[in-house]
Design an enzyme around this catalytic site. Structure first.
Site, mmCIF file in Angstrom:
data_model
loop_
_atom_site.group_PDB
_atom_site.id
_atom_site.type_symbol
_atom_site.label_atom_id
_atom_site.label_comp_id
_atom_site.label_asym_id
_atom_site.label_seq_id
_atom_site.Cartn_x
_atom_site.Cartn_y
_atom_site.Cartn_z
ATOM 1 N N LYS A 102 -49.690 48.174 41.046
ATOM 2 C CA LYS A 102 -49.739 47.536 39.706
ATOM 3 C C LYS A 102 -49.793 46.030 39.780
ATOM 4 C CE LYS A 102 -46.853 49.874 40.667
ATOM 5 N NZ LYS A 102 -46.093 51.069 40.847
ATOM 6 N N VAL A 129 -49.871 52.781 36.758
ATOM 7 C CA VAL A 129 -49.098 52.722 35.507
ATOM 8 C C VAL A 129 -48.464 54.084 35.218
ATOM 9 C CG1 VAL A 129 -49.152 52.192 33.050
ATOM 10 C CG2 VAL A 129 -50.693 50.991 34.602
ATOM 11 N N ILE A 133 -48.037 60.147 34.943
ATOM 12 C CA ILE A 133 -48.565 60.324 33.579
ATOM 13 C C ILE A 133 -50.000 59.786 33.542
ATOM 14 C CG2 ILE A 133 -48.268 59.743 31.135
ATOM 15 C CD1 ILE A 133 -45.319 59.101 31.739
ATOM 16 N N LYS A 202 -47.309 46.620 34.438
ATOM 17 C CA LYS A 202 -47.925 47.836 33.880
ATOM 18 C C LYS A 202 -48.403 47.610 32.443
ATOM 19 C CE LYS A 202 -45.001 50.716 36.857
ATOM 20 N NZ LYS A 202 -43.667 51.331 36.966
HETATM 21 N N1 HSE Z 1 -40.258 51.065 40.664
HETATM 22 C C1 HSE Z 1 -40.943 51.780 39.643
HETATM 23 C C2 HSE Z 1 -39.959 52.435 38.679
HETATM 24 C C3 HSE Z 1 -41.851 52.854 40.145
HETATM 25 O O1 HSE Z 1 -38.758 52.329 38.850
HETATM 26 O O2 HSE Z 1 -40.424 53.031 37.732
HETATM 27 C C4 HSE Z 1 -43.131 52.347 40.687
HETATM 28 O O3 HSE Z 1 -43.781 51.588 39.737
#
Ligand code: HSE
Length: 433
Positions: A102, A129, A133, A202
């Site tokens: 990302k 992202v 999903i 994201k």
């Molecule tokens: N570190 C991210 C989270 C997952 O805790 O959702 C990877 O983007």
């Protein structure tokens, strides 16, 4: 279709597993044999343990992106240093690239999509992202008929896990974070997650696809959860709200707002009930209305599910053309237009404020006068009864909808009162209607 995997850590290992275990399933759906033909990882021995002896493993990823045995390069090392050079070079070499990175797309997407376009190859990033999903596909394809009005998401599992624990088990932020690290929901260095940077990467990407604007990470307002007090979670609950780290992108006629911050959401909204490390994204289209997408935002197999979906898309489309049938950012490149990005002070919200003041007669009158002078209505106000004589009461309230610079003036005036004892806590509220 031959896949070269760069990095076989958590997501890389998951991608290898999905491609091998679901080989037949994928073949039945595509009619194409999609195989991993080369792996690059700094830790060759560990990579060999994973993929066995039938697939060559190299330590130098440059070797992989130069290899004739590779049609699709899958970058799963993360970061914006070496990963950027490798992805760019792979595109220049005429290879398709799939990434879950990302930060790379949010910071360098413009340059990399141009390189993909100029070299007639694809750069796909569904896994960047909300992990498993398929939100990029939903925005670019499923909702392509709509003008997107707003996108709001819980798109960081680490912080959602911490907030859930703070609420359900009355933990402080520090204790909840430590627990998240012990259970593997948070990195040893959790800064990007807890300070909202990961969610900002994201939402930057989603805002671009939703509104047809250039990717612009620098303009995004970001506030994390590390200063959040357990008290505010409890008080929000009393007012009928849950606190979530929400990433929000809204489009108006001539402007957009993109922001990430702890947010009070009415508890009756489905998204307010997304708990633990799960993710959810709400998208409001002008024709379809609100739609909600829920699932695992991280983890080996869920993220690999999105990586492999991109590989499948590229494999299917390559029967017709090397170029994607769908523009990288959903809009035709010449239709991506800048819109004014609102500063946070210009954004309209209702606000939750918590005050720490000395308990003196006339105090509430002074506070409500300040609101009245600024013509801001107080929609709810709670003054907790003090248990001991020398204790300060907790006072918290909800304002009507105002621009942030207006509430900031009110806060400044209240903080200047002689009774004021601490910085006022300010949190934004989103109704998500
Ligand atoms: N570190 C991210 C989270 C997952 O805790 O959702 C990877 O983007």
């Amino acid at each position: 279709m031959n896949v070269g995997l760069i990095g076989v850590g958590t997501v890389g290992g998951g991608t290898y597993k999905v491609l091998t275990e679901n080989f037949q399933e994928i073949f039945h759906k595509t009619g194409i044999e999609i195989k991993v033909t080369l792996v690059a990882d700094k830790n060759v021995a560990l990579a060999k343990q994973l993929v066995g002896t039938s697939i060559p493993v190299v330590s130098d990823a440059l070797e992989l992106i130069d290899s004739k045995e590779v049609d699709i390069v899958v970058e799963l090392i993360g970061g914006t240093g070496i990963a950027k050079d490798l992805v760019k070079q792979a595109l220049l070499n005429g290879k398709h690239v799939v990434t879950a990175n990302k930060a790379l797309i949010a910071l360098h997407g413009k340059e990399l999509f141009a390189a993909a376009e100029n070299n007639n190859v694809q750069l796909a990033y569904e896994a960047a992202v909300a992990g498993g999903i398929p939100i990029i596909k939903a925005l670019r394809e499923g909702l392509a008929a709509n003008k997107i009005e707003w996108v709001a998401g819980i798109i960081n599992g680490t912080t959602n896990y911490i907030l859930t624990e703070m609420k359900e088990n009355n933990l402080s932020f520090d204790v909840a974070l430590k627990q998240a690290q012990e259970l593997g929901f948070a990195e040893a260095d959790p800064t990007f997650d807890i300070e909202g940077v990961d969610a900002a990467h994201k939402i930057t990407i989603m805002a671009s696809i939703a509104f047809g604007i250039p990717i612009n990470f620098d303009g995004v307002f970001v506030e994390g959860i590390s200063n959040l007090n357990q008290k505010d979670i409890t008080y929000a609950e009393e007012l009928g709200y849950r606190i979530k780290l929400l990433a929000i992108a809204k489009s108006e006629q001539d402007s957009v707002e993109i922001r990430v911050h702890p947010t009070l959401i009415p508890e009756k909204r489905l998204v307010a009930n997304v708990s633990g490390p799960m993710n959810a994204v709400l998208v409001k289209g002008n024709m379809v209305g609100p739609t909600l997408y829920y699932g695992a935002g991280a983890g080996a197999e869920p993220t690999a599910s999105a990586v492999v979906a991109d590989i499948i898309d590229i494999a299917r489309q390559s029967k017709i053309s090397t170029k994607s049938l769908i523009p990288s950012l959903g809009f035709m490149p010449n239709q991506i237009k800048n819109k004014k990005l609102l500063a946070i002070e210009e954004v309209w919200s209702e606000f939750y404020l918590r005050l720490t003041m000395e308990n003196k007669s006339g105090l509430l009158a002074k506070i409500t006068n300040i609101f009245a002078n600024h013509k801001i209505s107080i929609d709810a106000l709670v003054h907790k009864e003090v248990q001991e004589d020398n204790q300060d009461p907790d006072i918290f309230l909800v304002s009507s909808k105002v621009q942030e610079h207006q509430i900031n003036k009110v806060i400044k005036e209240i903080e200047a009162l002689p009774e004021n004892k601490d910085k006022i806590i300010k949190l934004r509220i989103e109704e998500l209607k």
